[in-house]
Design a protein around this motif. Structure first.
Motif, mmCIF file in Angstrom:
data_model
loop_
_atom_site.group_PDB
_atom_site.id
_atom_site.type_symbol
_atom_site.label_atom_id
_atom_site.label_comp_id
_atom_site.label_asym_id
_atom_site.label_seq_id
_atom_site.Cartn_x
_atom_site.Cartn_y
_atom_site.Cartn_z
ATOM 1 N N GLY A 1 46.892 34.886 35.534
ATOM 2 C CA GLY A 1 47.733 33.957 34.801
ATOM 3 C C GLY A 1 48.531 34.651 33.714
ATOM 4 O O GLY A 1 49.689 34.327 33.454
ATOM 5 N N GLU A 2 47.914 35.649 33.098
ATOM 6 C CA GLU A 2 48.561 36.440 32.040
ATOM 7 C C GLU A 2 49.761 37.201 32.589
ATOM 8 O O GLU A 2 50.820 37.262 31.954
ATOM 9 N N VAL A 3 49.612 37.778 33.768
ATOM 10 C CA VAL A 3 50.682 38.571 34.366
ATOM 11 C C VAL A 3 51.781 37.677 34.945
ATOM 12 O O VAL A 3 52.970 37.916 34.748
ATOM 13 N N ALA A 4 51.386 36.610 35.635
ATOM 14 C CA ALA A 4 52.365 35.767 36.330
ATOM 15 C C ALA A 4 53.162 34.889 35.376
ATOM 16 O O ALA A 4 54.339 34.611 35.605
ATOM 17 N N GLY A 5 52.524 34.425 34.295
ATOM 18 C CA GLY A 5 53.208 33.514 33.388
ATOM 19 C C GLY A 5 53.665 32.265 34.119
ATOM 20 O O GLY A 5 53.005 31.765 35.022
ATOM 21 N N ASP A 6 54.853 31.774 33.735
ATOM 22 C CA ASP A 6 55.379 30.568 34.388
ATOM 23 C C ASP A 6 56.289 30.900 35.561
ATOM 24 O O ASP A 6 57.017 30.043 36.048
ATOM 25 N N ALA A 7 56.221 32.162 36.030
ATOM 26 C CA ALA A 7 57.058 32.578 37.157
ATOM 27 C C ALA A 7 56.354 32.404 38.491
ATOM 28 O O ALA A 7 56.868 32.821 39.532
ATOM 29 N N ALA A 8 55.162 31.811 38.487
ATOM 30 C CA ALA A 8 54.422 31.548 39.718
ATOM 31 C C ALA A 8 53.725 30.201 39.595
ATOM 32 O O ALA A 8 53.489 29.705 38.497
ATOM 33 N N LEU A 9 53.392 29.630 40.732
ATOM 34 C CA LEU A 9 52.599 28.408 40.773
ATOM 35 C C LEU A 9 51.133 28.831 40.718
ATOM 36 O O LEU A 9 50.682 29.625 41.543
ATOM 37 N N GLN A 10 50.390 28.331 39.730
ATOM 38 C CA GLN A 10 49.009 28.762 39.548
ATOM 39 C C GLN A 10 48.031 27.694 40.034
ATOM 40 O O GLN A 10 48.308 26.491 39.950
ATOM 41 N N PHE A 11 46.871 28.152 40.530
ATOM 42 C CA PHE A 11 45.843 27.245 41.025
ATOM 43 C C PHE A 11 44.466 27.787 40.653
ATOM 44 O O PHE A 11 44.328 28.938 40.230
ATOM 45 N N SER A 12 43.449 26.957 40.823
ATOM 46 C CA SER A 12 42.067 27.387 40.613
ATOM 47 C C SER A 12 41.558 28.029 41.898
ATOM 48 O O SER A 12 41.581 27.395 42.963
ATOM 49 N N PRO A 13 41.074 29.277 41.837
ATOM 50 C CA PRO A 13 40.568 29.913 43.060
ATOM 51 C C PRO A 13 39.276 29.285 43.563
ATOM 52 O O PRO A 13 38.877 29.533 44.706
ATOM 53 N N ASP A 14 38.624 28.476 42.733
ATOM 54 C CA ASP A 14 37.371 27.844 43.126
ATOM 55 C C ASP A 14 37.562 26.518 43.849
ATOM 56 O O ASP A 14 36.591 25.894 44.284
ATOM 57 N N SER A 15 38.820 26.072 43.970
ATOM 58 C CA SER A 15 39.103 24.792 44.611
ATOM 59 C C SER A 15 39.986 24.992 45.834
ATOM 60 O O SER A 15 41.168 25.333 45.710
ATOM 61 N N VAL A 16 39.411 24.760 47.006
ATOM 62 C CA VAL A 16 40.199 24.864 48.241
ATOM 63 C C VAL A 16 41.346 23.858 48.218
ATOM 64 O O VAL A 16 42.468 24.153 48.640
ATOM 65 N N ASP A 17 41.075 22.666 47.702
ATOM 66 C CA ASP A 17 42.125 21.648 47.627
ATOM 67 C C ASP A 17 43.269 22.099 46.718
ATOM 68 O O ASP A 17 44.443 21.834 47.006
ATOM 69 N N ASP A 18 42.921 22.758 45.623
ATOM 70 C CA ASP A 18 43.951 23.219 44.695
ATOM 71 C C ASP A 18 44.806 24.312 45.332
ATOM 72 O O ASP A 18 46.032 24.334 45.185
ATOM 73 N N ILE A 19 44.163 25.230 46.049
ATOM 74 C CA ILE A 19 44.911 26.283 46.753
ATOM 75 C C ILE A 19 45.834 25.656 47.791
ATOM 76 O O ILE A 19 47.023 25.987 47.884
ATOM 77 N N ARG A 20 45.287 24.730 48.587
ATOM 78 C CA ARG A 20 46.089 24.064 49.628
ATOM 79 C C ARG A 20 47.258 23.302 49.007
ATOM 80 O O ARG A 20 48.391 23.363 49.516
ATOM 81 N N GLY A 21 46.997 22.618 47.902
ATOM 82 C CA GLY A 21 48.055 21.841 47.268
ATOM 83 C C GLY A 21 49.192 22.711 46.774
ATOM 84 O O GLY A 21 50.377 22.345 46.910
ATOM 85 N N ALA A 22 48.876 23.883 46.204
ATOM 86 C CA ALA A 22 49.924 24.787 45.721
ATOM 87 C C ALA A 22 50.758 25.319 46.885
ATOM 88 O O ALA A 22 51.996 25.376 46.806
ATOM 89 N N ILE A 23 50.083 25.700 47.978
ATOM 90 C CA ILE A 23 50.815 26.201 49.147
ATOM 91 C C ILE A 23 51.706 25.112 49.722
ATOM 92 O O ILE A 23 52.893 25.340 50.016
ATOM 93 N N ALA A 24 51.152 23.920 49.901
ATOM 94 C CA ALA A 24 51.925 22.818 50.488
ATOM 95 C C ALA A 24 53.129 22.479 49.618
ATOM 96 O O ALA A 24 54.227 22.200 50.128
ATOM 97 N N ARG A 25 52.925 22.487 48.312
ATOM 98 C CA ARG A 25 54.028 22.162 47.407
ATOM 99 C C ARG A 25 55.153 23.187 47.517
ATOM 100 O O ARG A 25 56.340 22.824 47.573
ATOM 101 N N LEU A 26 54.803 24.454 47.568
ATOM 102 C CA LEU A 26 55.835 25.483 47.683
ATOM 103 C C LEU A 26 56.560 25.407 49.024
ATOM 104 O O LEU A 26 57.782 25.574 49.094
ATOM 105 N N LEU A 27 55.815 25.175 50.087
ATOM 106 C CA LEU A 27 56.448 25.087 51.402
ATOM 107 C C LEU A 27 57.404 23.900 51.496
ATOM 108 O O LEU A 27 58.435 23.964 52.181
#
Length: 363
Positions: free
Chosen positions: A296-322
């Motif tokens: 999060g420190e490196v990416a800042g607001d230039a990337a969509l961030q998610f919790s690596p412990d939540s499969v739903d959160d990872i899926r939601g970020a990917i789906a949103r970007l697609l």
């Protein structure tokens, strides 16, 4: 680590001259037999440490037994160890870059006995070095919390992003045919196939995307023991035909994948810096990444961030970007700008400042 060493050695002299009004610095690279003759930079003296670096015991022995007298013979005022471990004795000032605490925080990052070895050498280096360099502020916090290293002993020196290789990316049609990608959109994740990289959760998140619109997931990287588990999980979730596991890729092929990818995703549970995120940003690929540790420190607001412990959160970020073309374009531009802030010149300047600080502290 070798990339960092090469890029730094090319620029430390310039940083020293800028800091001192033109006074040069004498640079010596202590290298193993495998790295000898590697062209470490103009004016850099090379001293070969007589060890085979592919043998971990020899590597440790070389650092602890051979390096101190070689550095003394070369008249070094500062010895900077770049690989998280360091010689524990010597009359010179000792600076050590500790990239992460993988051995402690994500022990499955190391296969075999390496984790146990690092569990001894890294804390020893943190105690016996006169200054510590880390790639991110989060690692400084980890050192304080887990090893008791005083924060004032630690300098935060972000790494740089190397320029794109001067190669022509592989033709997309050829690459798609060779990797059997068809005409589908590409979801790319470039990382080592190790448990802490969290690729199992990525595959689970990917499997939950609607089958009709599902892209192809490409996971390049050298084979490891963990890859069999990844393949098994993809098969169990009925997405084996939607995931590709190319091993070693040429630079041209990898650049071709970056150019063709719609989204880059990096779900790691812990990183000391997270250079793959910046490398994807520099190439204009929209990024979704974990927001933990240094990421999060490196990416800042230039990337969509998610919790690596939540499969739903990872899926939601990917789906949103697609689904959101405007968001992808915003992150493309923001990522290029963000990556441009991380230069090797800045890394060299901050590193030389650490050398000056340790020499001043020691009188």
């Amino acid at each position: 680590m070798e990339v960092a060493a090469r890029e730094m050695l090319q620029r430390i002299d310039g940083a020293a001259r800028a800091a001192s009004g033109g006074t040069p610095v004498r640079l010596t690279a202590f290298v193993n037999r495998e790295a000898a003759g590697g062209g470490w930079g103009p004016g850099v003296e090379e001293v070969v440490v007589p060890v085979n670096a592919t043998d971990r015991k020899q590597w440790v022995w070389g650092e602890q037994r051979h390096l101190p007298p070689l550095a003394a013979r070369a008249g070094c005022d500062v010895v900077h160890s770049l690989g998280s471990t360091a010689p524990l004795w010597g009359s010179f000032a000792r600076v050590t870059t500790i990239h992460d605490l993988n051995y402690k925080l994500v022990p499955d990052a190391h296969f075999g006995v390496r984790g146990k070895v690092m569990g001894v050498l890294v804390p020893s280096a943190a105690r016996r070095s006169h200054r510590i360099v880390v790639d991110a502020a989060s690692t400084r916090d980890d050192l304080f919390e887990h090893l008791g290293t005083p924060r004032e002993k630690v300098d935060v020196v972000p790494l740089g992003v190397s320029p794109r290789p001067a190669v022509t990316p592989r033709d997309e049609r050829e690459l798609r045919a060779e990797l059997e990608l068809g005409e589908r959109r590409i979801l790319l994740s470039v990382s080592a196939k190790r448990p802490h990289k969290n690729l199992l959760a990525l595959i689970e998140a990917f499997a939950g995307l609607p089958a009709a619109d599902r892209p192809v997931l490409v996971l390049p990287g050298y084979p490891t023991e963990h890859e069999a588990e990844l393949r098994s999980r993809a098969a169990a979730l009925s997405v084996a035909d939607d995931v590709r596991f190319p091993a070693w890729l040429s630079t041209e092929d990898l650049e071709g994948l970056y150019a063709a990818a719609d989204v880059f995703v990096f779900p790691s549970r812990y990183e000391g810096f997270g250079l793959p995120v910046l490398e994807a940003m520099a190439r204009g690929v929209p990024v979704a990444t974990s927001g933990v540790s240094s990421l999060g420190e490196v990416a800042g607001d230039a990337a969509l961030q998610f919790s690596p412990d939540s499969v739903d959160d990872i899926r939601g970020a990917i789906a949103r970007l697609l689904a959101d073309g405007a968001l992808r374009e915003r992150l493309r531009a923001a990522g290029v700008a963000r990556a441009a802030e991380f230069t090797w010149e800045r890394t060299a300047a901050l590193t030389f400042a650490a050398y000056e600080r340790v020499l001043r502290d020691r009188g």
